[in-house]
Design a protein around this motif. Sequence first.
Motif, PDB file in Angstrom:
ATOM      1  N   ILE A   1     -26.483  -6.926  -2.076  1.00 34.72           N
ATOM      2  CA  ILE A   1     -25.050  -7.174  -2.238  1.00 34.72           C
ATOM      3  C   ILE A   1     -24.844  -8.094  -3.442  1.00 34.72           C
ATOM      4  N   GLU A   2     -25.775  -8.999  -3.668  1.00 34.90           N
ATOM      5  CA  GLU A   2     -25.732  -9.864  -4.850  1.00 34.90           C
ATOM      6  C   GLU A   2     -26.831  -9.475  -5.827  1.00 34.90           C
ATOM      7  N   ILE A   3     -26.568  -9.743  -7.106  1.00 39.57           N
ATOM      8  CA  ILE A   3     -27.553  -9.391  -8.137  1.00 39.57           C
ATOM      9  C   ILE A   3     -28.790 -10.289  -8.042  1.00 39.57           C
ATOM     10  N   HIS A   4     -28.601 -11.532  -7.634  1.00 39.41           N
ATOM     11  CA  HIS A   4     -29.751 -12.417  -7.405  1.00 39.41           C
ATOM     12  C   HIS A   4     -29.681 -12.887  -5.974  1.00 39.41           C
ATOM     13  N   GLU A   5     -30.628 -12.493  -5.147  1.00 39.77           N
ATOM     14  CA  GLU A   5     -30.690 -12.975  -3.768  1.00 39.77           C
ATOM     15  C   GLU A   5     -32.160 -13.043  -3.367  1.00 39.77           C
ATOM     16  N   GLY A   6     -32.414 -13.405  -2.115  1.00 41.37           N
ATOM     17  CA  GLY A   6     -33.792 -13.505  -1.676  1.00 41.37           C
ATOM     18  C   GLY A   6     -34.386 -12.129  -1.484  1.00 41.37           C
ATOM     19  N   PRO A   7     -35.714 -12.028  -1.515  1.00 36.78           N
ATOM     20  CA  PRO A   7     -36.686 -13.077  -1.800  1.00 36.78           C
ATOM     21  C   PRO A   7     -36.885 -13.280  -3.299  1.00 36.78           C
ATOM     22  N   ARG A   8     -37.366 -14.463  -3.659  1.00 31.32           N
ATOM     23  CA  ARG A   8     -37.662 -14.750  -5.069  1.00 31.32           C
ATOM     24  C   ARG A   8     -39.150 -14.523  -5.302  1.00 31.32           C
ATOM     25  N   LEU A   9     -39.475 -14.047  -6.488  1.00 29.85           N
ATOM     26  CA  LEU A   9     -40.879 -13.973  -6.895  1.00 29.85           C
ATOM     27  C   LEU A   9     -41.054 -14.998  -8.013  1.00 29.85           C
ATOM     28  N   HIS A  10     -41.389 -16.227  -7.625  1.00 31.53           N
ATOM     29  CA  HIS A  10     -41.684 -17.234  -8.636  1.00 31.53           C
ATOM     30  C   HIS A  10     -42.738 -18.189  -8.096  1.00 31.53           C
ATOM     31  N   ALA A  11     -43.161 -19.134  -8.941  1.00 33.06           N
ATOM     32  CA  ALA A  11     -44.346 -19.940  -8.640  1.00 33.06           C
ATOM     33  C   ALA A  11     -44.205 -20.785  -7.378  1.00 33.06           C
ATOM     34  N   GLU A  12     -42.973 -21.027  -6.894  1.00 35.45           N
ATOM     35  CA  GLU A  12     -42.805 -21.869  -5.712  1.00 35.45           C
ATOM     36  C   GLU A  12     -42.356 -21.091  -4.479  1.00 35.45           C
TER      37      GLU A  12
END
Length: 357
Positions: A293-304
């Motif tokens: 539904i949002e362009i940026h939402e979970g899950p994130r793929l980053h170092a933390e």
Amino acid sequence: MTARIDALRAGLAAEECGAFVSVAPPANQYLTGFRGSTSGLLVTAEHAQFFCDSRYTEQAGLQVTDCEVEEVKGGIPALLGARLKDLGCRDAAYDDTVMTVSQMRAVERGFEGELRALPQLVSGLRQAKSPEEVEQIRAAQALAEGVLDDVLDMLEEGIPEREVAARMEYMFQQRGASGASFPTIALFGGRSSLPHGEPGDTRLARGDIVLLDFGCRLDGYCSDLTRTFAFGTIPDAWFEEIYELTLTAQEIAIEAIRPGMKGREVDAVARHLIAEAGYGAHFGHGLGHGVGIEIHEGPRLHAESDTVLEPGMVVTVEPGIYLPGRGGVRIEDMVVVTGDGCRNLTSAPKEFKVLAS
Ligand code: ZN
Ligand code: ZN
């Protein structure tokens, strides 16, 4: 939507919390189907009440399912507080990552219980998509890929970046999307080293890098895609080198994705390869993010990111290498995590390509 509200109720029960309140459009869309910009939602074990003002009453009648719809006058947050009081709720969950301080205070003023920040209640549910949601996201990606094909045919020397971005956004709407899922990025030449640069008056010249990052919103779901090209001739040997490195990093990360992996482990696969080649300092952002539904939402793929991937999660895989003043490369696909790996929702080719050569 009943199943989603029931899942929210199970989450409330697990937290021993009596109610949930929201004025956030993405959560309210997920839980009720409503796609307007202003609404309120109150969910308890027995009630699911949706509130909107008169601008949205007819739309809510068409879109909202499984909730009582009530047209209200005045501020919705204050009304949510008053209703919590009427229902005798001792506490209520809210998402402190999206509710503003003034909205939260307005809820609190009407209500004598405790507001509890439980941001994962709905955003956690939204991470793993149903097959229907995955299909909607794939359809949004397919529409954007069609626009990419056509805009590449329109590229010619002298066209400004902003003209390319505007044409793409026009074509999104013309072909059935409600619009772009974020402001389209079209960058030429040395400006391609700006990971989120804004399209300007720079005109396309032979030997330029062309970086396009774009997506559309179709039936309430977003897509996201990046491709980088050379125009006319290859800019320099270094460009092809960072292009091939970025592409390999993206492909090995996609091959690595499987349920049970943590977000940071996927990020590390691509980052390790880029760092080994000496470009670690030039890949500053995370490898990817959830889309829905949002362009940026979970899950994130980053170092933390300790989020564990599950089937149904839709994520982007978008490594990039940016050499300030010279240029950059980013290659981005959207994939869905499956039972034993992932399926790519993107089919646009990504081999190194020189346009109009
Ligand atoms: Zn993107
Ligand atoms: Zn992205």
